[in-house]
Each structure stands twice: as structure tokens, then as C-alpha cells.
Write a protein that holds these residues in place. Structure first.
Motif, PDB file in Angstrom:
ATOM      1  N   PHE A  14       0.869  -1.179   0.000  1.00 36.78           N
ATOM      2  CA  PHE A  14       0.000   0.000   0.000  1.00 36.78           C
ATOM      3  C   PHE A  14       0.897   1.216   0.000  1.00 36.78           C
ATOM      4  O   PHE A  14       1.965   1.202   0.613  1.00 36.78           O
ATOM      5  N   THR A  48      -7.071  -8.377   2.869  1.00 34.98           N
ATOM      6  CA  THR A  48      -6.321  -8.010   1.672  1.00 34.98           C
ATOM      7  C   THR A  48      -5.995  -9.258   0.848  1.00 34.98           C
ATOM      8  O   THR A  48      -6.156  -9.262  -0.379  1.00 34.98           O
ATOM      9  N   TYR A  51      -9.170 -10.614  -0.911  1.00 38.24           N
ATOM     10  CA  TYR A  51      -9.581  -9.876  -2.108  1.00 38.24           C
ATOM     11  C   TYR A  51      -8.726 -10.269  -3.304  1.00 38.24           C
ATOM     12  O   TYR A  51      -9.204 -10.323  -4.435  1.00 38.24           O
ATOM     13  N   MET A  56     -10.799 -10.028  -7.124  1.00 36.92           N
ATOM     14  CA  MET A  56     -11.290  -8.647  -7.204  1.00 36.92           C
ATOM     15  C   MET A  56     -10.143  -7.650  -7.163  1.00 36.92           C
ATOM     16  O   MET A  56     -10.238  -6.563  -7.717  1.00 36.92           O
ATOM     17  N   ASP A  57      -9.054  -8.030  -6.481  1.00 37.81           N
ATOM     18  CA  ASP A  57      -7.880  -7.156  -6.431  1.00 37.81           C
ATOM     19  C   ASP A  57      -6.815  -7.738  -7.349  1.00 37.81           C
ATOM     20  O   ASP A  57      -6.413  -8.890  -7.202  1.00 37.81           O
ATOM     21  N   ASN A  77     -12.773  -8.068 -17.274  1.00 42.39           N
ATOM     22  CA  ASN A  77     -13.962  -8.766 -17.765  1.00 42.39           C
ATOM     23  C   ASN A  77     -13.804 -10.281 -17.674  1.00 42.39           C
ATOM     24  O   ASN A  77     -14.730 -10.989 -17.286  1.00 42.39           O
ATOM     25  N   ALA A  80     -14.202 -11.164 -14.069  1.00 47.28           N
ATOM     26  CA  ALA A  80     -15.603 -11.105 -13.643  1.00 47.28           C
ATOM     27  C   ALA A  80     -16.317 -12.385 -14.062  1.00 47.28           C
ATOM     28  O   ALA A  80     -17.062 -12.986 -13.281  1.00 47.28           O
ATOM     29  N   ALA A  81     -16.092 -12.803 -15.298  1.00 45.99           N
ATOM     30  CA  ALA A  81     -16.730 -14.025 -15.790  1.00 45.99           C
ATOM     31  C   ALA A  81     -16.250 -15.234 -14.980  1.00 45.99           C
ATOM     32  O   ALA A  81     -17.048 -16.120 -14.646  1.00 45.99           O
ATOM     33  N   ARG A  83     -15.139 -15.235 -11.818  1.00 48.14           N
ATOM     34  CA  ARG A  83     -15.772 -15.154 -10.490  1.00 48.14           C
ATOM     35  C   ARG A  83     -17.189 -15.685 -10.533  1.00 48.14           C
ATOM     36  O   ARG A  83     -17.629 -16.436  -9.680  1.00 48.14           O
ATOM     37  N   ASN A  84     -17.897 -15.239 -11.579  1.00 46.14           N
ATOM     38  CA  ASN A  84     -19.298 -15.609 -11.705  1.00 46.14           C
ATOM     39  C   ASN A  84     -19.459 -17.125 -11.741  1.00 46.14           C
ATOM     40  O   ASN A  84     -20.338 -17.688 -11.101  1.00 46.14           O
TER      41      ASN A  84
ATOM     42  N   LYS B 317     -20.556  -6.833  -8.612  1.00 49.83           N
ATOM     43  CA  LYS B 317     -19.222  -7.058  -9.192  1.00 49.83           C
ATOM     44  C   LYS B 317     -18.555  -8.276  -8.557  1.00 49.83           C
ATOM     45  O   LYS B 317     -17.905  -9.056  -9.247  1.00 49.83           O
ATOM     46  N   ALA B 318     -18.717  -8.427  -7.245  1.00 47.79           N
ATOM     47  CA  ALA B 318     -18.125  -9.589  -6.577  1.00 47.79           C
ATOM     48  C   ALA B 318     -18.728 -10.873  -7.133  1.00 47.79           C
ATOM     49  O   ALA B 318     -18.062 -11.887  -7.249  1.00 47.79           O
ATOM     50  N   MET B 319     -20.014 -10.806  -7.519  1.00 46.89           N
ATOM     51  CA  MET B 319     -20.688 -11.995  -8.041  1.00 46.89           C
ATOM     52  C   MET B 319     -20.362 -12.235  -9.505  1.00 46.89           C
ATOM     53  O   MET B 319     -20.854 -13.173 -10.110  1.00 46.89           O
ATOM     54  N   GLY B 320     -19.575 -11.329 -10.094  1.00 46.88           N
ATOM     55  CA  GLY B 320     -19.148 -11.582 -11.457  1.00 46.88           C
ATOM     56  C   GLY B 320     -19.794 -10.697 -12.514  1.00 46.88           C
ATOM     57  O   GLY B 320     -19.697 -10.995 -13.696  1.00 46.88           O
ATOM     58  N   PHE B 321     -20.449  -9.599 -12.106  1.00 41.48           N
ATOM     59  CA  PHE B 321     -20.926  -8.635 -13.099  1.00 41.48           C
ATOM     60  C   PHE B 321     -19.739  -7.774 -13.513  1.00 41.48           C
ATOM     61  O   PHE B 321     -18.978  -7.315 -12.663  1.00 41.48           O
ATOM     62  N   SER B 322     -19.603  -7.558 -14.812  1.00 46.13           N
ATOM     63  CA  SER B 322     -18.507  -6.717 -15.286  1.00 46.13           C
ATOM     64  C   SER B 322     -18.903  -5.250 -15.169  1.00 46.13           C
ATOM     65  O   SER B 322     -20.071  -4.927 -14.933  1.00 46.13           O
ATOM     66  N   PRO B 408     -15.041  -2.620  -6.060  1.00 46.57           N
ATOM     67  CA  PRO B 408     -15.814  -3.327  -5.038  1.00 46.57           C
ATOM     68  C   PRO B 408     -15.052  -3.471  -3.715  1.00 46.57           C
ATOM     69  O   PRO B 408     -15.655  -3.442  -2.645  1.00 46.57           O
ATOM     70  N   ILE B 409     -13.728  -3.579  -3.798  1.00 51.23           N
ATOM     71  CA  ILE B 409     -12.955  -3.793  -2.570  1.00 51.23           C
ATOM     72  C   ILE B 409     -13.139  -2.630  -1.614  1.00 51.23           C
ATOM     73  O   ILE B 409     -13.337  -2.811  -0.414  1.00 51.23           O
ATOM     74  N   ARG B 413     -14.649  -3.406   2.022  1.00 51.32           N
ATOM     75  CA  ARG B 413     -13.761  -3.251   3.156  1.00 51.32           C
ATOM     76  C   ARG B 413     -14.470  -2.520   4.297  1.00 51.32           C
ATOM     77  O   ARG B 413     -14.151  -2.709   5.456  1.00 51.32           O
TER      78      ARG B 413
END
Ligand SMILES: Nc1ncnc2c1ncn2[C@@H]1O[C@H](COP(=O)(O)OP(=O)(O)O)[C@@H](O)[C@H]1O
Ligand SMILES: [Mg+2]
Lengths: 235, 414
Positions: A14, A48, A51, A56-57, A77, A80-81, A83-84, B317-322, B408-409, B413
Motif C-alpha cells: 500500500f 487483503t 480480495y 477482485m484485487d 472482464n 468477472a466471468a 468469479r461468476n 461485481k463480486a458476483m461476477g458482473f462486469s 468493489p474492494i 472493506r
């Protein structure tokens, strides 16, 4: 043993307010069907790390691999796919979408994935709610449920796409001991009966001690990994 | 797409008040636009068509006010010449060979009619009343071909002018002011002081005070007689085309060909057309202002929604939406607000226009109309809906983009 998640030398910094290294050389590997607890003092870098593991990070050094796929370097993108389809996430504050019903909340990730028809998704969502014991609330507005119920719905939602791995950042942090026990039992059932893999950050020593593997962090490093003999009786 | 649409719908219906407020802004803007544009273009069309029915598409005349080269300049064309205060030459307004020119123009297939005529300022006397006005000596049959005079006769027939060499057809406004009727004899005095008595054989009404209140028609020879001019004396050649848009192109050709000033209707009606432009500017500036205000309303409401929905965006977004999916959710909301608001605006605009069209309106001396002229053209309704949807799309785009960039983070957080 089949590896579901693997990290190699993950470092993260950080820069605000001053440069400091929050994660140091994190090497982690998680087996399929394992229930892993991540413990450590507040501020040691658990969230941290979660994430980063949840994709996501993306701002880190090192490598992340889930189900044999290298995720480091993929664009937003693609992640995201991914994760989904492959990751279920449970948050501390049972984040449901308040305008939607319980059933709709559970269905949304599946509707996004579009692997099944709407009817199939609905019946699958109902099934997941049943596993979590909240199927009777299916038609209710999600905001009308109690905290424990909402968290169970959130777990059902995390399960809907049959993800490779479920991640929770203090999923029981906001629950009373009864509901904590309930969620813990559910997690164990998911891993042992359904061969689901779970990584959960927790402060609850008891919760941690009952899981398959406990990874302890301190100051951004993994300092201890305790593995429990899975063959031992667990309750 | 279906899913983002469903989520957008749920968001909109879960806070009906906000949605309604945002919609009303657009509705008001579009409603006002429709009402204004309908009335303003109605007025524009009316003035235009009135002008077109009463003024020629092209008028050929001898422009004696035009600058002419002085004799000094003719003798010393390269030098620097100063001619102080030149007096106008005593030139006649006569258009030479007018009937011949008319004959040539008439052969052009784009021309509907040509009417050579002579006009003059005169005084009308009836009893003690004396009024200034104009008199036009015309071939009444030709003039009818140009302006459809027959349909505008309020009393008598145009043929009366041919039968009676001392007859005139008078504008209704002028006759009313003189308190004269058909059959009455009025005394006419020319600027040169010549006086004659003519009989009213008919009354016409163009619907424009500027004409009906001052003008009379007589035969060419009658006016030549009262002006004491010869048989070939003609001051104007009026031309009507089948398509008046061609006037602008034809006028300069005629001017070059016949060496007389040829003026098209746009130049002749410049002040009227200025009114048209001003009305258009007014309509669009007011409507655009209203729509911008509505746009800001939508921008604000959507911004607020997005701030309130930060957690939901992070969760999605966490669930996978772009980012694109999230943007879609909010763009759909603003478009839905825009579309619904615009459609409602069109309905309200139509209602307002209908009310305005029914309102009694006294055109007074200038216009003979009883109701405000209102346009009900599909075109403006299409413009309205495009306007409304575009504004809301623009207003909604920026907040939606912001939503798509939410990290989203940072939200999760806590
Ligand atoms: N966005 C950030 N910017 C700077 N420092 C941060 C940020 N997020 C967290 N930190 C710091 O990083 C460290 C680890 O935080 P976190 O991973 O949330 O710890 P834990 O979840 O184990 O309690 C803490 O010292 C925290 O203050
Ligand atoms: Mg934490």
C-alpha cells in the motif's frame, strides 16, 4: 491431493499514507474439499489476501492459480466471468440486494451465468435454500429476514453456480453463537458431503479449530499452518 | 441483457417517487416543447402562407432608387471622383415593353401566371372621410390566376371589373373604414392631383390587414387614365411559379435578362421571415433550457441512486458482473425514465396544443382568424421523443460510467 487454489510469492504494497508491504511472499495451496480457516490479528492482512484470492484485487506481485488456471494478468472482464462461474463469496455483512426477494437474490448469479434455463435456475435456487434451511423464506423481501437468515441466503447464493471454491471474509463475524454454529455446520457439510472447497477468514478460535486446516498470518506473512487429521471425528 | 434490464426495472420500481420526479422533469420539458413548437410553427406557417397568397413569387419593377454612375465617373472611370449629394434623376417607374416581357416569361413552364400591372398611391374620399391607400391596375383574370382572387371575394364578382370601366374592387378593411358598400361611388385623388370617381363593384379579403385595409383593384386602363399615362405604362410585373422555392434562382436570371430589378418573395418578405427565425430560436432555446434542467435532474437523481447503491454495485461485481453490466443497469434506468417521460410529455404536449387550438383569438385588423393556428405535425413529436431520450441518455451516461468504475474492494472493506 487435487489442488484447487495455489499462490506463489504474493506480495502487495500500500502506498497511502506511506509505502508499506501488507503481504509478504504468500505461498498458499488449498486442496479440493478442504475447509480452510485463515486466522490472525486484526490488521495482519487477511482481508487483503482474500480480495486477491477472489480476483477482485489485481494489484499485486506473484501468481494466483485457481483450478489450474493462471488468473494473474487476466483482464477485468475475464476475471468477472471467472468469479461468476467459479467463485462464491460470503461477506461479513450478509450483503443481499434489498429490493429483491430471497429467491431472486440466489438466482441472480445463475441468471448471469446463463448455464440453465430460468425454470431450472429457480428450482436449483430453491434447492440451495433448502440445504441452508431458509427455503420457507424464498418469496420474502430479503431485507425482511433476520441477520442469521440473511447470511444463510448469502451462502445459498454463493453456492448457486456450483463454484470450485467458496470464500468468506469473517462470514460469522456478525452473527450470534447459535448462527455461527449453524454456518459452521453448513460449511463442514458442504466440504464433507458435497466436496466443496471453502476458505474462511475468522476471528473465532473455536470455529477455526474445527476446520480442516488453519492458516495463521501475522504482519502480512503466513507464520503457521496446522492441518487436522481429516479422518478424526469432527464433532 | 435481460438480467440487467430486470435489475434496472426493480431499482426503478423500488423507489417510485424518485423515478416519478425524474420522469416529470422530462415530461415537462417535452410537453412544453411540443406545445410551443406546435403554436410557433403554426404561426410561422400561417404568416408564410398568408404572405405567399398575397405577394408574388417574383416581382419585376424599375428600381429608381438604385445607384447609378454619375456622368463624371463615366468620363473619368479610373480617377477618384467625388460627387456630393447627387439628386435622384427624374426617372419614370415605367417598365418598358412590359407586355412583351410578360409574354416571354409566360412561356416558361415553371411559371403559373404573370400579371403586368401598375400601382399608385391614392387618396380615397367617401363623404367626409379621406383615407390614403393604393390602387392597382390589373388584368383581373390574370391576377386571379396568381392569387385565387375569386375565392377571396366577399361581395360582387371579379368579372364586374371587366364590364364596368369605372369599377373598382376594394379591400374589405378599406371599405369598412370608408363606410362604403358595393354600388357606392368613391372619389379617388392621385398624388398629381387628378381626381376621378369610381364605383365599388366588389369587395375582397386576403386576410391580411396590410392589404385589405389599403388596396383596391381596377382595370389597367382605368388606372392608366387616372394617372394620365399612356397605354403601355406598367410599373410591375408580378409572377407566380408552380414551385415558389424556384423564385430565388429565377429572379436573378430575369434581372439579367430584362435589365429590371427582379425581387423574389424572400427578399420582399424579409421582415416576416425574420419573425419566423425569431420564433424558431425562441421555441428551441426555451425547450432546450427546459430539457437541460430536466437532464440535470436525472443526472442528480441517478448520481444519488448510485451513491445509495454502492454496496449493491460492489456485490454485483463480486458476483461476477462486469463494469459494462453495471453501466448497462444504470443506462437502462435513465433511458427508461427518458422514454417514459418523453412519451408522457408528447401526450401532455398534444393536450396543450389542442387546448391552444381551441382558444378564441382575435386577429384584429391584421389577421382575420378566430383561433390560434396550431400545427399537429408528426415530425415535431418525433423530434420531441428523440430530444427527450437523447438528453436523458447523456445525463445518465456519466453517473452510469462512474458506477461501472466502482472498486468493489473499497466498498466491501467497509
Ligand atoms: N486501501 C488501503 N490503503 C492503505 N492501507 C490499507 C488499505 N487497506 C488496508 N490497509 C492496511 O493494510 C493492513 C491489512 O489490512 P486488512 O487486510 O484489512 O487486515 P485484516 O483483514 O487482517 O484485519 C492494515 O494495516 C490496514 O490498515
Ligand atoms: Mg479484515
Amino acid at each position: 491431493m487435487e489442488k484447487v487454489l495455489r499462490t506463489h510469492k504474493i506480495n502487495k504494497y500500500f502506498y497511502d499514507p506511506v509505502k508499506f508491504q501488507v503481504l509478504k511472499e504468500i505461498d498458499l495451496s488449498v486442496n479440493k474439499g478442504e475447509f480452510l480457516s485463515l486466522v490472525g490479528k486484526s490488521g495482519c492482512g487477511k482481508s487483503t489476501l482474500m480480495y486477491i484470492l477472489s480476483t477482485m484485487d489485481t494489484d499485486y506481485d506473484g501468481d494466483l492459480e485457481i483450478a489450474g488456471q493462471r488468473l494473474t494478468g487476466k483482464n477485468q472482464n475475464e476475471l468477472a466471468a471467472f468469479r461468476n462461474e467459479h467463485i462464491g463469496f460470503v461477506f461479513q455483512f450478509h450483503y443481499l440486494l434489498p429490493e429483491f426477494t430471497v429467491l431472486q437474490n440466489v438466482m441472480i448469479p445463475a441468471l448471469k451465468l446463463k448455464k440453465y434455463s430460468r425454470e431450472e435456475i429457480e428450482s436449483r435456487a430453491y434447492e440451495k435454500l433448502k440445504i441452508l434451511g431458509v427455503h420457507e423464506q424464498a418469496r420474502k423481501q430479503s431485507a425482511k429476514l433476520s441477520g442469521g437468515q440473511q447470511q444463510r441466503v448469502a451462502i445459498a447464493r454463493a453456492l448457486i453456480n456450483d463454484p470450485i471454491i467458496i470464500m468468506g471474509d469473517e462470514p460469522t463475524g456478525n452473527l450470534d453463537s447459535y448462527n455461527t454454529q449453524l454456518v459452521f455446520d453448513i460449511f463442514r457439510e458442504l466440504t464433507h458431503v458435497y466436496k466443496q472447497t471453502i476458505i474462511a477468514v475468522t476471528h473465532d478460535g473455536e470455529f477455526a479449530s474445527k476446520s480442516d486446516k488453519v492458516v495463521e498470518m501475522s504482519d502480512g506473512m503466513i507464520v503457521n499452518t496446522r492441518e487436522k487429521n481429516v479422518a478424526l471425528p469432527t464433532s | 441483457m435481460k438480467l440487467t434490464f430486470d435489475i434496472a426495472k426493480t431499482h426503478l420500481f423500488s423507489r417510485p417517487k424518485q423515478t416519478l420526479v425524474a420522469m416529470m422533469g422530462v415530461t415537462f420539458g417535452i410537453g412544453m416543447f411540443i406545445a410551443m413548437v406546435s403554436l410557433m410553427t403554426g404561426l410561422n406557417d400561417m404568416t408564410e402562407s398568408l404572405a405567399m397568397t398575397s405577394s408574388p413569387d417574383i416581382r419585376i419593377y424599375h428600381d429608381i432608387t438604385q445607384d447609378r454612375t454619375s456622368i463624371v465617373e463615366e468620363l473619368n472611370p479610373r480617377g477618384i471622383n467625388f460627387v456630393h449629394h447627387p439628386k435622384p434623376k427624374n426617372e419614370t417607374q415605367k417598365v418598358r415593353n412590359a407586355f412583351k416581357i410578360a409574354e416571354i416569361i409566360r412561356r416558361d413552364p415553371t411559371v403559373r401566371g404573370v400579371s403586368p400591372q401598375l400601382t399608385s398611391q391614392v387618396f380615397y374620399n367617401y363623404g367626409p372621410v379621406q383615407l390614403g391607400g393604393t390602387i392597382a391596375g390589373v388584368d383581373i383574370i390574370e391576377e386571379d390566376r396568381l392569387f385565387g382572387l375569386k375565392a377571396k371575394m366577399k361581395a360582387g364578382r371579379i368579372e364586374n371589373l371587366i364590364q364596368d370601366p369605372n369599377g373598382i374592387i376594394m379591400g374589405t378593411g378599406l371599405a369598412r373604414k370608408l363606410k362604403a358598400q358595393t354600388g357606392d361611388r368613391v372619389v379617388i385623388t392621385t398624388p398629381q392631383g387628378f381626381t376621378t370617381t369610381l364605383k365599388i363593384v366588389g369587395l375582397f379579403q386576403m386576410g391580411i390587414g396590410a392589404i385589405d385595409n389599403i388596396k383596391s383593384y381596377a382595370s389597367i386602363s382605368t388606372v392608366q387614365h387616372i394617372l394620365q399615362k399612356e397605354k403601355a405604362y406598367i410599373t410591375d410585373i408580378n409572377i407566380k411559379l408552380h414551385d415558389f422555392h424556384l423564385a430565388k434562382e429565377l429572379a436573378p436570371q430575369y434581372q439579367k435578362q430584362f435589365r429590371y430589378k427582379a425581387e423574389d418573395w424572400e427578399v420582399a418578405n424579409a421582415t416576416m421571415l425574420l419573425g419566423v427565425i425569431i420564433r424558431n430560436i425562441l421555441t428551441y432555446s426555451v425547450s432546450i433550457t427546459l430539457l437541460i434542467v430536466a437532464g440535470f435532474g436525472i443526472y442528480n437523481i441517478l448520481n444519488m441512486t448510485i451513491i445509495n447503491k454502492m454496496k449493491d454495485i460492489a456485490i454485483l461485481k463480486a458476483m461476477g458482473f462486469s463494469g459494462g453490466d453495471v453501466k448497462q443497469i444504470f443506462v437502462i434506468q435513465s433511458l427508461a425514465i427518458g422514454l417514459a417521460g418523453s412519451v408522457l410529455g408528447l401526450v401532455i404536449g398534444f393536450g396543450l396544443s389542442s387546448l391552444i387550438a381551441q382558444a378564441p383569438f382575435n386577429g384584429g385588423d391584421i389577421l382575420s382568424i378566430e383561433h390560434l393556428p396550431v400545427n399537429f405535425k408528426l415530425k415535431y413529436y418525433l423530434i420531441g421523443i428523440v430530444f427527450g431520450v437523447t438528453t436523458t441518455a447523456l445525463a445518465g451516461y456519466m453517473p452510469s460510467r462512474k458506477a461501472s468504475h466502482v472498486d468493489p474492494i473499497e466498498i466491501l472493506r467497509g
